[in-house]
Motif scaffolding. Structure first.
Motif, PDB file in Angstrom:
ATOM      1  N   ARG A 255       0.311 -11.390  -4.477  1.00  0.00           N
ATOM      2  CA  ARG A 255       0.947 -11.280  -5.328  1.00  0.00           C
ATOM      3  C   ARG A 255       1.303  -9.826  -4.954  1.00  0.00           C
ATOM      4  NH1 ARG A 255       0.486 -11.167 -10.834  1.00  0.00           N
ATOM      5  NH2 ARG A 255       3.198 -10.299 -10.341  1.00  0.00           N
ATOM      6  N   ALA A 256       2.408  -9.390  -5.073  1.00  0.00           N
ATOM      7  CA  ALA A 256       2.674  -8.419  -4.302  1.00  0.00           C
ATOM      8  C   ALA A 256       4.001  -7.517  -5.894  1.00  0.00           C
ATOM      9  CB  ALA A 256       3.829  -8.495  -3.233  1.00  0.00           C
ATOM     10  N   GLU A 257       4.499  -6.585  -4.669  1.00  0.00           N
ATOM     11  CA  GLU A 257       5.802  -5.761  -5.618  1.00  0.00           C
ATOM     12  C   GLU A 257       6.225  -4.093  -5.279  1.00  0.00           C
ATOM     13  OE1 GLU A 257       7.546  -4.576  -9.308  1.00  0.00           O
ATOM     14  OE2 GLU A 257       6.881  -6.641  -8.884  1.00  0.00           O
ATOM     15  N   PHE A 258       7.473  -4.257  -5.382  1.00  0.00           N
ATOM     16  CA  PHE A 258       7.684  -3.481  -4.258  1.00  0.00           C
ATOM     17  C   PHE A 258       8.763  -2.353  -5.143  1.00  0.00           C
ATOM     18  CE2 PHE A 258       8.454  -5.413   0.269  1.00  0.00           C
ATOM     19  CZ  PHE A 258       7.568  -5.441   0.516  1.00  0.00           C
ATOM     20  N   ILE A 259       8.909  -1.683  -5.479  1.00  0.00           N
ATOM     21  CA  ILE A 259       9.839  -0.122  -6.373  1.00  0.00           C
ATOM     22  C   ILE A 259      10.108   0.916  -5.853  1.00  0.00           C
ATOM     23  CG2 ILE A 259       8.849   1.275  -8.559  1.00  0.00           C
ATOM     24  CD1 ILE A 259       6.640  -0.388  -8.749  1.00  0.00           C
ATOM     25  N   ARG A 260      11.568   1.033  -5.717  1.00  0.00           N
ATOM     26  CA  ARG A 260      11.969   2.171  -5.687  1.00  0.00           C
ATOM     27  C   ARG A 260      13.190   2.591  -6.481  1.00  0.00           C
ATOM     28  NH1 ARG A 260      14.001   2.756  -0.914  1.00  0.00           N
ATOM     29  NH2 ARG A 260      15.251   3.482  -1.317  1.00  0.00           N
ATOM     30  N   PHE A 261      13.058   3.878  -6.831  1.00  0.00           N
ATOM     31  CA  PHE A 261      13.147   4.713  -8.032  1.00  0.00           C
ATOM     32  C   PHE A 261      14.351   5.957  -6.933  1.00  0.00           C
ATOM     33  CE2 PHE A 261       9.748   3.912  -9.749  1.00  0.00           C
ATOM     34  CZ  PHE A 261       9.608   3.790 -11.377  1.00  0.00           C
ATOM     35  N   PRO A 262      15.780   5.807  -6.903  1.00  0.00           N
ATOM     36  CA  PRO A 262      16.989   6.105  -5.939  1.00  0.00           C
ATOM     37  C   PRO A 262      16.663   7.312  -6.441  1.00  0.00           C
ATOM     38  CG  PRO A 262      18.437   4.572  -8.014  1.00  0.00           C
ATOM     39  CD  PRO A 262      16.307   4.214  -7.333  1.00  0.00           C
ATOM     40  N   THR A 263      16.606   8.022  -7.917  1.00  0.00           N
ATOM     41  CA  THR A 263      17.398   9.504  -7.331  1.00  0.00           C
ATOM     42  C   THR A 263      16.255  10.622  -7.007  1.00  0.00           C
ATOM     43  OG1 THR A 263      18.615   8.996 -10.337  1.00  0.00           O
ATOM     44  CG2 THR A 263      17.571  11.378 -10.016  1.00  0.00           C
ATOM     45  N   GLN A 264      15.030   9.875  -7.657  1.00  0.00           N
ATOM     46  CA  GLN A 264      13.449  10.483  -6.780  1.00  0.00           C
ATOM     47  C   GLN A 264      13.280  10.172  -5.289  1.00  0.00           C
ATOM     48  OE1 GLN A 264      13.700   9.038  -9.967  1.00  0.00           O
ATOM     49  NE2 GLN A 264      13.931  10.675 -11.558  1.00  0.00           N
ATOM     50  N   ARG A 265      14.044   9.445  -4.754  1.00  0.00           N
ATOM     51  CA  ARG A 265      14.071   8.756  -3.533  1.00  0.00           C
ATOM     52  C   ARG A 265      12.755   8.553  -3.103  1.00  0.00           C
ATOM     53  NH1 ARG A 265      18.095   8.323   0.196  1.00  0.00           N
ATOM     54  NH2 ARG A 265      17.370   9.970   2.049  1.00  0.00           N
ATOM     55  N   LEU A 266      11.991   7.859  -4.293  1.00  0.00           N
ATOM     56  CA  LEU A 266      10.587   7.227  -4.176  1.00  0.00           C
ATOM     57  C   LEU A 266      10.626   5.698  -4.251  1.00  0.00           C
ATOM     58  CD1 LEU A 266       7.735   7.862  -4.656  1.00  0.00           C
ATOM     59  CD2 LEU A 266       7.794   7.967  -7.166  1.00  0.00           C
ATOM     60  N   SER A 267       9.558   5.157  -2.731  1.00  0.00           N
ATOM     61  CA  SER A 267       8.894   3.889  -2.635  1.00  0.00           C
ATOM     62  C   SER A 267       7.498   3.539  -2.708  1.00  0.00           C
ATOM     63  CB  SER A 267       9.949   3.310  -1.685  1.00  0.00           C
ATOM     64  OG  SER A 267      11.032   3.622  -2.047  1.00  0.00           O
ATOM     65  N   VAL A 268       6.924   3.058  -3.663  1.00  0.00           N
ATOM     66  CA  VAL A 268       6.327   2.524  -3.961  1.00  0.00           C
ATOM     67  C   VAL A 268       6.140   0.337  -3.753  1.00  0.00           C
ATOM     68  CG1 VAL A 268       3.548   1.869  -5.268  1.00  0.00           C
ATOM     69  CG2 VAL A 268       4.949   3.727  -5.578  1.00  0.00           C
ATOM     70  N   ALA A 269       4.502   0.594  -3.481  1.00  0.00           N
ATOM     71  CA  ALA A 269       4.475  -1.113  -2.435  1.00  0.00           C
ATOM     72  C   ALA A 269       2.917  -1.351  -2.979  1.00  0.00           C
ATOM     73  CB  ALA A 269       5.243  -1.839  -1.684  1.00  0.00           C
ATOM     74  N   VAL A 270       2.957  -2.676  -4.036  1.00  0.00           N
ATOM     75  CA  VAL A 270       1.624  -2.987  -4.300  1.00  0.00           C
ATOM     76  C   VAL A 270       0.797  -4.536  -3.419  1.00  0.00           C
ATOM     77  CG1 VAL A 270      -0.504  -2.722  -6.030  1.00  0.00           C
ATOM     78  CG2 VAL A 270       1.324  -1.109  -5.474  1.00  0.00           C
ATOM     79  N   LEU A 271       0.126  -5.170  -2.761  1.00  0.00           N
ATOM     80  CA  LEU A 271      -0.212  -6.012  -2.097  1.00  0.00           C
ATOM     81  C   LEU A 271      -1.666  -6.320  -2.759  1.00  0.00           C
ATOM     82  CD1 LEU A 271       1.205  -5.649   1.775  1.00  0.00           C
ATOM     83  CD2 LEU A 271       2.713  -6.447  -0.502  1.00  0.00           C
ATOM     84  N   ALA A 272      -1.313  -7.709  -3.328  1.00  0.00           N
ATOM     85  CA  ALA A 272      -2.842  -8.193  -3.888  1.00  0.00           C
ATOM     86  C   ALA A 272      -3.427  -9.637  -2.971  1.00  0.00           C
ATOM     87  CB  ALA A 272      -3.032  -7.521  -5.053  1.00  0.00           C
ATOM     88  N   ASN A 273      -4.392  -9.578  -2.683  1.00  0.00           N
ATOM     89  CA  ASN A 273      -4.629 -10.477  -2.182  1.00  0.00           C
ATOM     90  C   ASN A 273      -5.763 -11.604  -3.898  1.00  0.00           C
ATOM     91  OD1 ASN A 273      -6.882  -9.171  -1.894  1.00  0.00           O
ATOM     92  ND2 ASN A 273      -7.828 -10.656  -0.414  1.00  0.00           N
TER      93      ASN A 273
END
Length: 460
Positions: free
Chosen positions: A313-331
């Motif tokens: 599983r994978a999830e990419f998130i971006r909050f452009p106003t906060q200039r914040l990006s998070v990714a979570v990768l799972a097996n």
């Protein structure tokens, strides 16, 4: 671990992830956090391979699943910058052997899920076409020509541009178009033009046969027991709908590129995230752009995409106003990485903290909304329950689009109240709906006459 987080935040993050992994039997995770063009945190947690007791690290390779779509779309945007393709070009300009039903489909519609194409049904033996869905045998390797022929058998769900439906077939075809333009597979183009130049040193196509250093093993839970994932034919691991391997460190460099682009011009980045419009001028209900979905959290724009394939599983998130990006990768196939990613984002930036269930203050309102949700799920929502504007908006395919995105029957999903404004007849409420591997959030706003004036579904 490579981390520039404050020590107390790093400790809180580690404790949270340890609890999640234990509670949900997740073997291993990869986590990336970037902000304003800088890498804040890259790490692996738990085990990349359970059988061999191999630890996950920042350089462990996970399968992309459908997060790979953003890279297929990125390849098209690079070709647009080169003047070699256009979003308004027709699909059959590049795959002329396609059926007549493809005559009006554009590249933009392939990438924005508005082409009318759907998905293959996963099977493990030859099967007939049922309910207008074409099966694809995951244990059989396929040539490009065979993939096109299978896609050609799939009837359109609607006329191109008239609605939205999540489509892996559209991205499979896009990957083949890139190959025809470049004379090489789409992933080789990405490696030469994107991955290597920006520092995604280990990102590559998925492969059963190659010796791939630091590759994680995919897993699934069956009857609460951990298993290795089932085998999938090599071709189907690396198609354009999501066929890549990458590490948390690779994704850190991808986030930096999106914040401070070197390979893309500003117009390309803006186009990447801008919700596509259907022919009637409305966006799809989830604001699908080019390999990214548009959502919101606590009033802030949220751009995301998830992926599931091969026990990952994978999830990419971006909050452009906060200039914040998070990714979570799972097996682990069942890992709720979207929820985990949102929790991590909230730890770093409280303004986008994840919603949590709150105490009920108006049971009658929740019951009214519960009845409405069940009616929507049963496809019997009443026009009288909506304002004229809201009904016009939702009765033109948006109900079906929302139902098509859920992994479970909404009629059986409990409502969890997470936010509300107003407790009289007029109110705005937000509920969390546990729908399998994702949580869907439902916002419903009613006027003083009790009718719905606004309604939105968002994936967490």
């Amino acid at each position: 671990m490579d981390s520039k987080l404050a020590p107390n935040l790093a400790t809180t993050l580690e404790q949270y992830l340890a609890s999640e992994m234990e509670q949900h039997a997740i073997p291993g995770l990869g986590v990336t956090i970037a902000r304003d063009g800088h890498i804040l945190h890259v790490s692996g947690y738990g085990l990349a391979n359970v059988e061999h007791n191999v630890r996950a690290t920042p350089d462990t390779l996970f399968h992309s699943g459908s997060t790979g779509k953003m890279f297929t779309a990125a390849a098209v945007l690079m070709l647009i910058q080169d003047g070699r393709i256009g979003l308004d070009h027709l699909l059959k300009r590049y795959i002329p052997e396609g059926p007549e039903s493809w005559n009006e489909i554009t590249i933009s519609q392939l990438l924005s899920m508005t082409s009318g194409l759907g998905n293959f049904a996963e099977s493990f033996a030859p099967m007939p076409i049922r309910d207008k869905i074409v099966p694809i045998n995951q244990w059989q390797d396929h040539s490009d020509e065979q993939l096109i022929a299978l896609a050609a058998l799939s009837p359109l769900l609607f006329a191109p541009g008239e609605s939205y439906a999540y489509s892996n077939i559209g991205y499979v075809l896009t990957g083949l178009i890139i190959a025809r333009i470049c004379g090489k597979p789409y992933y080789e183009f990405l490696r030469e033009r994107l991955f290597q130049p920006i520092g995604m040193a280990s990102a590559r196509e998925a492969s059963w046969f190659d010796i791939v250093p630091n590759r994680a093993a995919g897993h699934s839970l069956r009857n609460d027991r951990l298993h290795n994932n089932q085998w999938t034919a090599p071709t189907l691991l690396r198609t354009g709908d999501g066929g890549l391997y990458f590490s948390p460190r690779d994704i850190a460099h991808w986030f930096v590129e999106l914040d401070s682009p070197r390979m893309f011009n500003p117009d390309s980045i803006e186009r990447m995230f801008e919700p596509a419009l259907m022919r009637d001028g409305r966006p799809a209900f989830n604001g699908y752009a080019l390999g990214w979905q548009n959502s919101e959290a606590r009033g802030h724009r949220k751009i995301r995409h998830g992926g599931t394939w091969d026990g990952f599983r994978a999830e990419f998130i971006r909050f452009p106003t906060q200039r914040l990006s998070v990714a979570v990768l799972a097996n682990l196939e069942q890992a709720q990485v979207a929820r985990i990613g949102q929790e991590i984002a909230g730890l770093v930036e409280p303004a986008v903290a994840a919603y949590q269930p709150i105490a009920e203050t108006n049971p009658g309102a929740t019951q009214r909304d519960d009845d409405l949700l069940r009616a929507i799920a049963a496809r019997r929502a009443s026009r009288d329950a909506f304002s004229e504007k809201a009904w016009q908006e939702w009765s033109h395919n948006w109900f079906e689009q929302a139902l098509g995105e859920t992994e479970t029957d909404l009629a059986a999903v409990p409502l969890e109240l997470v936010d509300h404004v107003g407790d009289g007849a007029a109110y705005k409420r937000r509920y969390r709906l546990p729908t399998g591997r994702y949580h869907m959030h439902w916002m419903v706003q009613r006027a003083a006459d009790g009718r719905v004036t606004e309604m939105r579904f968002h994936m967490e």
